[in-house]
Scaffold this motif. Sequence first.
Motif, mmCIF file in Angstrom:
data_model
loop_
_atom_site.group_PDB
_atom_site.id
_atom_site.type_symbol
_atom_site.label_atom_id
_atom_site.label_comp_id
_atom_site.label_asym_id
_atom_site.label_seq_id
_atom_site.Cartn_x
_atom_site.Cartn_y
_atom_site.Cartn_z
ATOM 1 N N GLU A 51 0.825 -1.206 0.000
ATOM 2 C CA GLU A 51 0.000 0.000 0.000
ATOM 3 C C GLU A 51 0.861 1.258 0.000
ATOM 4 O OE1 GLU A 51 -2.552 -0.432 3.363
ATOM 5 O OE2 GLU A 51 -3.856 -1.867 2.358
ATOM 6 N N LYS A 52 1.952 1.263 0.758
ATOM 7 C CA LYS A 52 2.848 2.420 0.786
ATOM 8 C C LYS A 52 3.507 2.631 -0.571
ATOM 9 C CE LYS A 52 4.034 2.347 5.683
ATOM 10 N NZ LYS A 52 5.102 2.114 6.666
ATOM 11 N N ARG A 53 3.931 1.556 -1.218
ATOM 12 C CA ARG A 53 4.565 1.670 -2.527
ATOM 13 C C ARG A 53 3.572 2.165 -3.579
ATOM 14 N NH1 ARG A 53 8.127 -3.342 -4.154
ATOM 15 N NH2 ARG A 53 8.855 -1.841 -5.680
ATOM 16 N N GLU A 54 2.318 1.687 -3.511
ATOM 17 C CA GLU A 54 1.301 2.146 -4.458
ATOM 18 C C GLU A 54 1.000 3.626 -4.257
ATOM 19 O OE1 GLU A 54 -1.981 -0.519 -3.873
ATOM 20 O OE2 GLU A 54 -1.181 -1.981 -5.306
ATOM 21 N N ALA A 55 0.951 4.074 -3.018
ATOM 22 C CA ALA A 55 0.699 5.491 -2.738
ATOM 23 C C ALA A 55 1.850 6.350 -3.263
ATOM 24 C CB ALA A 55 0.512 5.704 -1.241
ATOM 25 N N ALA A 56 3.078 5.887 -3.084
ATOM 26 C CA ALA A 56 4.235 6.632 -3.599
ATOM 27 C C ALA A 56 4.209 6.673 -5.122
ATOM 28 C CB ALA A 56 5.524 5.989 -3.110
ATOM 29 N N ALA A 57 3.819 5.577 -5.758
ATOM 30 C CA ALA A 57 3.755 5.531 -7.219
ATOM 31 C C ALA A 57 2.661 6.461 -7.747
ATOM 32 C CB ALA A 57 3.513 4.098 -7.691
ATOM 33 N N GLU A 58 1.529 6.524 -7.061
ATOM 34 C CA GLU A 58 0.429 7.397 -7.484
ATOM 35 C C GLU A 58 0.880 8.854 -7.516
ATOM 36 O OE1 GLU A 58 -2.819 7.142 -8.408
ATOM 37 O OE2 GLU A 58 -2.865 4.952 -8.386
ATOM 38 N N GLN A 59 1.737 9.244 -6.578
ATOM 39 C CA GLN A 59 2.204 10.633 -6.515
ATOM 40 C C GLN A 59 3.154 10.962 -7.655
ATOM 41 O OE1 GLN A 59 3.861 11.105 -2.639
ATOM 42 N NE2 GLN A 59 1.874 11.113 -1.625
ATOM 43 N N MET A 60 3.767 9.974 -8.267
ATOM 44 C CA MET A 60 4.722 10.196 -9.352
ATOM 45 C C MET A 60 4.047 10.326 -10.709
ATOM 46 S SD MET A 60 7.612 7.475 -8.185
ATOM 47 C CE MET A 60 8.826 7.936 -9.415
ATOM 48 N N ILE A 61 2.757 10.043 -10.787
ATOM 49 C CA ILE A 61 2.036 10.043 -12.060
ATOM 50 C C ILE A 61 1.467 11.432 -12.333
ATOM 51 C CG2 ILE A 61 0.052 9.088 -13.295
ATOM 52 C CD1 ILE A 61 0.491 6.505 -11.708
ATOM 53 N N GLY A 62 1.658 11.899 -13.564
ATOM 54 C CA GLY A 62 1.111 13.182 -13.985
ATOM 55 C C GLY A 62 0.069 12.984 -15.068
ATOM 56 N N GLN A 63 -0.635 14.064 -15.394
ATOM 57 C CA GLN A 63 -1.663 13.976 -16.430
ATOM 58 C C GLN A 63 -1.410 15.042 -17.479
ATOM 59 O OE1 GLN A 63 -5.651 14.153 -14.939
ATOM 60 N NE2 GLN A 63 -6.544 13.485 -16.862
ATOM 61 N N LEU A 64 -1.432 14.630 -18.731
ATOM 62 C CA LEU A 64 -1.246 15.556 -19.848
ATOM 63 C C LEU A 64 -2.537 16.305 -20.117
ATOM 64 C CD1 LEU A 64 0.675 13.133 -22.229
ATOM 65 C CD2 LEU A 64 1.646 14.954 -20.834
ATOM 66 N N SER A 65 -2.453 17.379 -20.878
ATOM 67 C CA SER A 65 -3.651 18.156 -21.200
ATOM 68 C C SER A 65 -4.631 17.353 -22.052
ATOM 69 C CB SER A 65 -3.268 19.444 -21.917
ATOM 70 O OG SER A 65 -2.579 19.139 -23.116
ATOM 71 N N SER A 66 -4.131 16.337 -22.755
ATOM 72 C CA SER A 66 -5.003 15.495 -23.565
ATOM 73 C C SER A 66 -5.760 14.464 -22.722
ATOM 74 C CB SER A 66 -4.180 14.767 -24.630
ATOM 75 O OG SER A 66 -3.242 13.908 -24.011
ATOM 76 N N GLY A 67 -5.432 14.382 -21.430
ATOM 77 C CA GLY A 67 -6.119 13.439 -20.551
ATOM 78 C C GLY A 67 -5.350 12.153 -20.320
ATOM 79 N N LYS A 68 -4.253 11.979 -21.035
ATOM 80 C CA LYS A 68 -3.427 10.783 -20.842
ATOM 81 C C LYS A 68 -2.569 10.936 -19.595
ATOM 82 C CE LYS A 68 -2.934 9.433 -25.661
ATOM 83 N NZ LYS A 68 -1.958 9.141 -26.718
#
Length: 71
Positions: free
Chosen positions: A26-43
Amino acid sequence: MNIDQQLNGTQARRMAAQDRFLCRIEKREAAAEQMIGQLSSGKFYVYPVGGKYREGTRLELVSFLIRNNYA
């Protein structure tokens, strides 16, 4: 010490190990979620330090980050 006490002790150790494992995941998944960004196209994208730029769904990116030990 009888067999029942030994089996109960073994079961308690297994349950504690499983709880520790789930907590780490759960800690690793939470850390990974914070590293993800979103492009203006929604990707969604990720560009980890020392890693490759990658686009995909949130689930794919979380899996990628954990599998390659970025998170």
